[in-house]
Design a protein around this motif. Sequence first.
Motif, PDB file in Angstrom:
ATOM      1  N   TYR A   1      20.066  -9.667   2.574  1.00  0.00           N
ATOM      2  CA  TYR A   1      19.794 -10.405   3.810  1.00  0.00           C
ATOM      3  C   TYR A   1      18.498  -9.903   4.464  1.00  0.00           C
ATOM      4  N   THR A   2      18.414  -8.564   4.613  1.00  0.00           N
ATOM      5  CA  THR A   2      17.248  -7.967   5.273  1.00  0.00           C
ATOM      6  C   THR A   2      15.962  -8.294   4.507  1.00  0.00           C
ATOM      7  N   ASN A   3      16.008  -8.094   3.185  1.00  0.00           N
ATOM      8  CA  ASN A   3      14.803  -8.340   2.394  1.00  0.00           C
ATOM      9  C   ASN A   3      14.461  -9.817   2.312  1.00  0.00           C
ATOM     10  N   ALA A   4      15.491 -10.659   2.125  1.00  0.00           N
ATOM     11  CA  ALA A   4      15.229 -12.097   1.949  1.00  0.00           C
ATOM     12  C   ALA A   4      14.566 -12.688   3.184  1.00  0.00           C
ATOM     13  N   LEU A   5      14.971 -12.216   4.370  1.00  0.00           N
ATOM     14  CA  LEU A   5      14.345 -12.722   5.595  1.00  0.00           C
ATOM     15  C   LEU A   5      12.854 -12.387   5.618  1.00  0.00           C
ATOM     16  N   ALA A   6      12.536 -11.127   5.260  1.00  0.00           N
ATOM     17  CA  ALA A   6      11.124 -10.708   5.244  1.00  0.00           C
ATOM     18  C   ALA A   6      10.350 -11.470   4.160  1.00  0.00           C
TER      19      ALA A   6
ATOM     20  N   ARG B   1       0.837  -1.207   0.000  1.00  0.00           N
ATOM     21  CA  ARG B   1       0.000   0.000   0.000  1.00  0.00           C
ATOM     22  C   ARG B   1       0.870   1.255   0.000  1.00  0.00           C
ATOM     23  N   GLU B   2       2.070   1.121   0.643  1.00  0.00           N
ATOM     24  CA  GLU B   2       2.988   2.269   0.675  1.00  0.00           C
ATOM     25  C   GLU B   2       3.887   2.299  -0.563  1.00  0.00           C
ATOM     26  N   GLU B   3       3.528   1.506  -1.551  1.00  0.00           N
ATOM     27  CA  GLU B   3       4.218   1.461  -2.843  1.00  0.00           C
ATOM     28  C   GLU B   3       5.672   1.013  -2.735  1.00  0.00           C
ATOM     29  N   GLN B   4       5.940   0.068  -1.820  1.00  0.00           N
ATOM     30  CA  GLN B   4       7.277  -0.540  -1.770  1.00  0.00           C
ATOM     31  C   GLN B   4       7.224  -1.768  -2.687  1.00  0.00           C
ATOM     32  N   TRP B   5       7.575  -1.550  -3.926  1.00  0.00           N
ATOM     33  CA  TRP B   5       7.302  -2.566  -4.955  1.00  0.00           C
ATOM     34  C   TRP B   5       8.181  -3.791  -4.857  1.00  0.00           C
ATOM     35  N   GLN B   6       9.269  -3.726  -4.067  1.00  0.00           N
ATOM     36  CA  GLN B   6      10.108  -4.931  -3.954  1.00  0.00           C
ATOM     37  C   GLN B   6       9.348  -6.080  -3.285  1.00  0.00           C
ATOM     38  N   TYR B   7       8.216  -5.721  -2.627  1.00  0.00           N
ATOM     39  CA  TYR B   7       7.411  -6.773  -1.976  1.00  0.00           C
ATOM     40  C   TYR B   7       6.514  -7.516  -2.967  1.00  0.00           C
ATOM     41  N   LEU B   8       6.573  -7.096  -4.225  1.00  0.00           N
ATOM     42  CA  LEU B   8       5.836  -7.858  -5.246  1.00  0.00           C
ATOM     43  C   LEU B   8       6.478  -9.229  -5.453  1.00  0.00           C
ATOM     44  N   LEU B   9       7.807  -9.265  -5.244  1.00  0.00           N
ATOM     45  CA  LEU B   9       8.526 -10.536  -5.446  1.00  0.00           C
ATOM     46  C   LEU B   9       8.021 -11.634  -4.497  1.00  0.00           C
ATOM     47  N   PRO B  10       7.972 -11.384  -3.168  1.00  0.00           N
ATOM     48  CA  PRO B  10       7.429 -12.440  -2.296  1.00  0.00           C
ATOM     49  C   PRO B  10       5.967 -12.746  -2.583  1.00  0.00           C
ATOM     50  N   LEU B  11       5.218 -11.728  -3.050  1.00  0.00           N
ATOM     51  CA  LEU B  11       3.807 -11.976  -3.387  1.00  0.00           C
ATOM     52  C   LEU B  11       3.713 -12.962  -4.553  1.00  0.00           C
TER      53      LEU B  11
END
Lengths: 211, 227
Positions: free
Chosen positions: B30-35, A66-76
């Motif tokens: 490291y930080t991102n991969a953990l999350a 929601r805060e437009e941190q697009w790197q979280y699209l990868l885990p999604l």
Amino acid sequence: MTLETFSGTFGLWMGAALTLCIFSFLYKDNPFYRFAEHLFVGVSAGYWLVYNYWNIVKPNLIDPLREEQWQYLLPLVLGIFMLTRLFPNVGWLSRWAIAFMIGSGSGIMIITYLQSNFLEQIKSTLVPLDPTGQPWYVVVNNVILLVGVVSGLVYFFFSKAHTGVTGRIARIGVVFLMVSFGASFGYTVMARISLLIGRLYFLLHKCVGVI
Amino acid sequence: MRRQVPLVICFVAGVLMLAQSFVPPLNWFYTNALAWARIISCIAVFIGLISLVRLHATKVRRRAADWKFSIITLLALLYMMLAGLLTRYGVFVKLHGQCVPGSMGDKIVTGFQNAFNFQDIFLNIQIPVQATMFSLLAFYIASAAFRAFRARTFEATLLLVAATIVMLGRVPVGHYIWGVPQATAWILDVPNTAAKRGIMIGIGLGMTSTALKIMLGIERTYLGIKD
């Protein structure tokens, strides 16, 4: 009796009834036990679903997106790939997510296990055996520790047959392992007994009030 | 593509994770991969949940043995989901009144409903049943101990003596028996630590070699690839 008190009392008796249902398994498998067991499975699954949603998915995935941190699209995307396991036609996509998890886990494991399980344990074992400046029993304990660690490792070394000197050292290792397993068993038994006392206390103190 | 891509992902993720310990600019990975791993494993929980629903729904549909109990499981799951996920959006609040913010959804605190909201179901059902199930093991572990602890061999005698001393040392009466507290502490601190340390060193080496084999694609059974 107010509604608040009634609801508390009802919850207490619900806990007591379910406790007795589970204990009834000591006699034999029966419908009361199966009822409590199935109820527990449903409640537990629901609880962990809700827990995961509020504590992991929402703060770590939904809010950042929601805060437009697009790197979280990868885990999604990888998470959605993981769910493809449920569909045989595209199930192979779940391997990508598994590979990411296993790969990153392996990379971090090499460092952490080498550090905590290997180097730190060796460092803690290689302590001074010199009696100068320390009580005799500390030295004796350090010697026993060293002998225990080395003989235990020899016992788990299967590239050489456990005969002759190797066999004798491995036998010493077995002695240490048996003492350790006994101690762990004692601890486990006491933990279970403690839980049993807790349940009996709950029934006899909180519900019946006889103790 | 079905075989090579996962191996490449595994290798790259592993190398980046390994390298970040030595190359500080790679710490972001490291930080991102953990999350990310936390999120993916959490989504994987949903697979288990869907399997559970499928299993019990199939049992109900086919009227298999104990299918009536499967209805209880499904209803309990559904209720917990609704109570836990919808309360924050005010659905239960409208029905039952006051709402207090909580860590997992909001909590309804009025009247009879109190015994049936999310957190109270957890306290009044999950905790008692879980604790009782584990406490049942006290009986089975005692029966197993009776069979296993017969001092037939030297090793079995050692196991018996160590377990007895540790158990005595963990109860109040043990503190009044001469030497028992000291013997318990010594067993736990010296021979127990020595054996555990040997096991831990073995585990450390085993994990390291397995991790290397996984990263290099030598060990690939985790992908369901047999060759």
